[in-house]
Design an enzyme around this catalytic site. Sequence first.
Site, PDB file in Angstrom:
ATOM      1  N   TYR A 112       0.820  -1.212   0.000  1.00 47.20           N
ATOM      2  CA  TYR A 112       0.000   0.000   0.000  1.00 47.20           C
ATOM      3  C   TYR A 112       0.849   1.255   0.000  1.00 47.20           C
ATOM      4  O   TYR A 112       2.072   1.186   0.168  1.00 47.20           O
ATOM      5  CB  TYR A 112      -0.938  -0.001   1.216  1.00 47.20           C
ATOM      6  CG  TYR A 112      -0.277   0.317   2.535  1.00 47.20           C
ATOM      7  CD1 TYR A 112       0.559  -0.596   3.162  1.00 47.20           C
ATOM      8  CD2 TYR A 112      -0.483   1.541   3.149  1.00 47.20           C
ATOM      9  CE1 TYR A 112       1.158  -0.296   4.379  1.00 47.20           C
ATOM     10  CE2 TYR A 112       0.117   1.852   4.373  1.00 47.20           C
ATOM     11  CZ  TYR A 112       0.940   0.926   4.975  1.00 47.20           C
ATOM     12  OH  TYR A 112       1.541   1.228   6.174  1.00 47.20           O
TER      13      TYR A 112
ATOM     14  N   LYS B 263       6.436  -1.776   1.803  1.00 47.55           N
ATOM     15  CA  LYS B 263       5.252  -1.230   2.482  1.00 47.55           C
ATOM     16  C   LYS B 263       4.115  -2.251   2.388  1.00 47.55           C
ATOM     17  O   LYS B 263       3.166  -2.107   1.609  1.00 47.55           O
ATOM     18  CB  LYS B 263       4.881   0.135   1.879  1.00 47.55           C
ATOM     19  CG  LYS B 263       4.120   1.023   2.864  1.00 47.55           C
ATOM     20  CD  LYS B 263       4.187   2.473   2.462  1.00 47.55           C
ATOM     21  CE  LYS B 263       3.200   3.350   3.191  1.00 47.55           C
ATOM     22  NZ  LYS B 263       3.363   3.403   4.639  1.00 47.55           N
TER      23      LYS B 263
ATOM     24  N   GLU C 283      12.412   2.810  13.823  1.00 51.71           N
ATOM     25  CA  GLU C 283      11.443   3.815  13.374  1.00 51.71           C
ATOM     26  C   GLU C 283      10.209   3.671  14.256  1.00 51.71           C
ATOM     27  O   GLU C 283      10.170   2.830  15.157  1.00 51.71           O
ATOM     28  CB  GLU C 283      11.081   3.604  11.899  1.00 51.71           C
ATOM     29  CG  GLU C 283      10.454   2.243  11.630  1.00 51.71           C
ATOM     30  CD  GLU C 283      10.113   2.005  10.164  1.00 51.71           C
ATOM     31  OE1 GLU C 283       9.928   2.971   9.422  1.00 51.71           O
ATOM     32  OE2 GLU C 283      10.028   0.821   9.781  1.00 51.71           O
TER      33      GLU C 283
ATOM     34  N   LEU D 103      11.189   1.545   6.878  1.00 50.01           N
ATOM     35  CA  LEU D 103      10.572   1.981   5.628  1.00 50.01           C
ATOM     36  C   LEU D 103      11.294   3.260   5.193  1.00 50.01           C
ATOM     37  O   LEU D 103      11.500   4.158   6.015  1.00 50.01           O
ATOM     38  CB  LEU D 103       9.081   2.272   5.853  1.00 50.01           C
ATOM     39  CG  LEU D 103       8.372   2.720   4.581  1.00 50.01           C
ATOM     40  CD1 LEU D 103       8.119   1.535   3.657  1.00 50.01           C
ATOM     41  CD2 LEU D 103       7.056   3.416   4.902  1.00 50.01           C
TER      42      LEU D 103
HETATM   43  N1  PLP Z   1       7.699   4.153   8.777  1.00 48.11           N
HETATM   44  C1  PLP Z   1       6.556   3.454   8.807  1.00 48.11           C
HETATM   45  C2  PLP Z   1       6.556   2.108   9.467  1.00 48.11           C
HETATM   46  C3  PLP Z   1       5.375   3.954   8.222  1.00 48.11           C
HETATM   47  O1  PLP Z   1       4.246   3.235   8.245  1.00 48.11           O
HETATM   48  C4  PLP Z   1       5.425   5.240   7.630  1.00 48.11           C
HETATM   49  C5  PLP Z   1       4.238   5.821   7.016  1.00 48.11           C
HETATM   50  O2  PLP Z   1       3.145   5.329   7.090  1.00 48.11           O
HETATM   51  C6  PLP Z   1       6.625   5.959   7.645  1.00 48.11           C
HETATM   52  C7  PLP Z   1       7.746   5.375   8.212  1.00 48.11           C
HETATM   53  C8  PLP Z   1       6.720   7.324   7.032  1.00 48.11           C
HETATM   54  O3  PLP Z   1       6.682   7.243   5.621  1.00 48.11           O
HETATM   55  P1  PLP Z   1       6.192   8.437   4.728  1.00 48.11           P
HETATM   56  O4  PLP Z   1       7.035   9.628   5.091  1.00 48.11           O
HETATM   57  O5  PLP Z   1       6.416   7.976   3.351  1.00 48.11           O
HETATM   58  O6  PLP Z   1       4.751   8.666   5.057  1.00 48.11           O
END
Ligand code: PLP
Length: 280
Positions: free
Chosen positions: A33, A147, A180, A204
């Site tokens: 997603y 993701k 994270e 991620l």
């Molecule tokens: N890390 C995780 C586990 C996430 O689910 C998300 C966003 O949903 C992020 C980091 C941040 O990613 P982004 O800046 O692309 O929203």
Amino acid sequence: MPAIAYVNGKFCPIEKAVVSVEDRGFQLGDGVYEVLRTYHGRLHAVGAHLRRLFRSLDAIELKHRFTAGGLERLLRQAVRRARFKDALVYLQVTRGAAKRMKEFPQGVSPTLVITVRPMELPPPEARQRGVRVITAKDVRWLHCDVKSICQLPNVLAANKAKAAGCYEALFIASDGTVTECASANIFMVNNGVVITPPKSANILGGITREEVIALARRHRIPLRERHITLRQLLAADEVFLTGTTAEILPVVCVDNHRIADGKPGPVTQRLYALFLRHVG
Ligand code: PLP
């Protein structure tokens, strides 16, 4: 205006949208997603989100005929139809609906779902005063760079955070480093240097993370990508998290331990001002 959905070629109000009970997303978590948002009705960083989506699709070997151009047109169409000033856009692709089996089914088309709903921003006091986070053991798999819709560890950690009155859960790996948050990347600031864990299979690669790194470089704010232990994070001058919905949010407390003086720091505030100019 009601929230809208798109499911395999058709738009409808979100409450009317349905997928098969045999969908592999529903039964096996077999899908990926993206979450995007609009600023002033315009999709933000759509190219970067779609590149990450295609990397995720490749990583799980999901065969499809989507093109970046086609998906971008569809996302723009969905945003136009929904007509929200600031919208949260969710896009999910699963391996499709088939008799339940673990191995890939043959001759099945992927399920594509898009939803568009009004953006819910973090409360203003979260931005002004900063947020509290709790730590959680990082029990996720070895492909956190994908993701994936399999979000159970993130669901449990986020719920633990909410029950503790905290905004987020911060994952700690078995070697004591921070990876994270359940829905965001993590940064700290030490002696004016912005530090964030390097991209790896353990995190991620956030789109907002990349934007913050680019902003820091452009404005000559020193930045290093290196591992951070929980002990180093607790001793930092500033801590903040980044994500599509959070944008840049100061973290002032980790597991009841106050970060510095417990107030959002100057580097975090400067980066957020630069970020707002960048998206505005
Ligand atoms: N890390 C995780 C586990 C996430 O689910 C998300 C966003 O949903 C992020 C980091 C941040 O990613 P982004 O800046 O692309 O929203």
